[in-house]
Design a protein around this motif. Structure first.
Motif, PDB file in Angstrom:
ATOM      1  N   VAL A   9       1.282  -1.256   0.403  1.00 31.16           N
ATOM      2  CA  VAL A   9      -0.090  -0.089  -0.520  1.00 31.16           C
ATOM      3  C   VAL A   9       0.889   1.052  -0.056  1.00 31.16           C
ATOM      4  CG1 VAL A   9      -2.058   1.500   1.225  1.00 31.16           C
ATOM      5  CG2 VAL A   9      -2.104  -1.550   1.525  1.00 31.16           C
ATOM      6  N   TYR A  10       0.743   1.835  -1.084  1.00 32.58           N
ATOM      7  CA  TYR A  10       1.469   2.922  -1.125  1.00 32.58           C
ATOM      8  C   TYR A  10       0.326   4.356  -1.178  1.00 32.58           C
ATOM      9  CZ  TYR A  10       5.380   0.999  -2.822  1.00 32.58           C
ATOM     10  OH  TYR A  10       6.595   0.282  -2.555  1.00 32.58           O
ATOM     11  N   PRO A  11       0.757   5.609  -0.247  1.00 29.92           N
ATOM     12  CA  PRO A  11       2.285   6.147  -0.642  1.00 29.92           C
ATOM     13  C   PRO A  11       3.044   5.351   1.140  1.00 29.92           C
ATOM     14  CG  PRO A  11       1.219   8.250   0.456  1.00 29.92           C
ATOM     15  CD  PRO A  11      -0.424   6.543   0.034  1.00 29.92           C
ATOM     16  N   GLU A  12       2.371   5.205   1.749  1.00 29.39           N
ATOM     17  CA  GLU A  12       2.816   4.800   3.271  1.00 29.39           C
ATOM     18  C   GLU A  12       3.358   3.970   3.407  1.00 29.39           C
ATOM     19  OE1 GLU A  12       0.045   4.420   2.485  1.00 29.39           O
ATOM     20  OE2 GLU A  12      -1.260   3.817   3.716  1.00 29.39           O
ATOM     21  N   GLY A  13       3.519   3.003   2.027  1.00 33.95           N
ATOM     22  CA  GLY A  13       5.063   1.894   2.138  1.00 33.95           C
ATOM     23  C   GLY A  13       4.863   0.515   2.794  1.00 33.95           C
ATOM     24  N   ILE A  14       3.345  -0.226   3.657  1.00 36.17           N
ATOM     25  CA  ILE A  14       3.087  -1.534   4.316  1.00 36.17           C
ATOM     26  C   ILE A  14       3.469  -2.375   3.274  1.00 36.17           C
ATOM     27  CG2 ILE A  14       1.318  -2.186   5.369  1.00 36.17           C
ATOM     28  CD1 ILE A  14       3.277   0.752   7.249  1.00 36.17           C
ATOM     29  N   TRP A  15       3.997  -3.107   3.628  1.00 35.42           N
ATOM     30  CA  TRP A  15       3.568  -4.794   3.312  1.00 35.42           C
ATOM     31  C   TRP A  15       2.628  -5.411   4.111  1.00 35.42           C
ATOM     32  CZ3 TRP A  15       6.702  -6.031  -1.994  1.00 35.42           C
ATOM     33  CH2 TRP A  15       6.381  -4.608  -2.407  1.00 35.42           C
ATOM     34  N   TYR A  16       2.224  -6.159   3.244  1.00 28.45           N
ATOM     35  CA  TYR A  16       0.873  -7.497   3.857  1.00 28.45           C
ATOM     36  C   TYR A  16       1.829  -8.870   2.833  1.00 28.45           C
ATOM     37  CZ  TYR A  16      -1.608  -3.836   5.904  1.00 28.45           C
ATOM     38  OH  TYR A  16      -1.809  -2.533   6.754  1.00 28.45           O
ATOM     39  N   GLY A  17       1.746  -9.670   3.923  1.00 25.01           N
ATOM     40  CA  GLY A  17       1.483 -11.153   3.198  1.00 25.01           C
ATOM     41  C   GLY A  17       0.403 -12.555   3.716  1.00 25.01           C
ATOM     42  N   HIS A  18       0.832 -13.492   3.346  1.00 29.24           N
ATOM     43  CA  HIS A  18      -0.263 -13.873   3.342  1.00 29.24           C
ATOM     44  C   HIS A  18      -1.742 -14.169   3.312  1.00 29.24           C
ATOM     45  CE1 HIS A  18       3.536 -16.824   3.602  1.00 29.24           C
ATOM     46  NE2 HIS A  18       3.752 -16.021   5.135  1.00 29.24           N
TER      47      HIS A  18
END
Lengths: 109, 109
Positions: free
Chosen positions: B67-76
């Motif tokens: 998710v941008y612009p915050e650059g949060i990464w989600y997995g699974h």
């Protein structure tokens, strides 16, 4: 941030006779290939990523590209623009004003 | 920023027997559909975009999302996680910690 810059190149492809056009029909796949090659050549792999994206909803300005986290939008990009994009923006940190589409770089409502 | 949040869902698909796996084989296309529906339902179309992406180089953690612009990464991520992702992060502005992959949310070198 995982990547210093995360570049999304629209690679949406519509049928050639679709009146909306599409970024892949306008050569965006070659643009991404050129971006990747230039980034690799400069040793930026892992720091700057040239990603394929589905439709960025900017078909009228295609081939279109958005760079995050800064949220800079480029339109009507050509393969010939790639070295300048890499040198100025992705290495130097300064967006390339002549390729920025005003309509895409406004704040949303 | 053109979008308040720009969500990229990896929809890369590899052959089912590829040992690396791929996000599409793990159901990412249904996740993006659910995201779009939830965003439409809440009237967020045009403000938050659920985009398809090519390989995000996070195959081991797929289905993966950034998710941008915050650059949060989600997995699974699963379809069942979508309402919480929308409610908490995309509406409320607070990332969903339990879905964040530590390896993907570290600063690059």
């Amino acid at each position: 941030m995982r990547f210093r810059h995360h570049v999304f190149v629209c690679e949406n492809r519509r049928p050639a006779d679709d009146p909306r056009g599409s970024c892949a029909c306008k050569g965006s796949e070659a643009i991404r290939r050129a971006l990747k090659e230039e980034l690799n050549r400069r040793g930026l792999k892992g720091q700057v990523r040239a990603n394929a994206a589905g439709c960025l909803d900017a078909c009228a300005y295609g081939p279109s590209i958005v760079v995050y986290p800064e949220g800079i939008w480029y339109g009507h990009v050509t393969v010939e623009d790639v070295p300048e994009l890499v040198e100025r923006h992705l290495v130097g940190g300064e967006p390339v004003a002549r390729l920025m589409v005003p309509e895409l770089n406004r704040r949303s409502g």
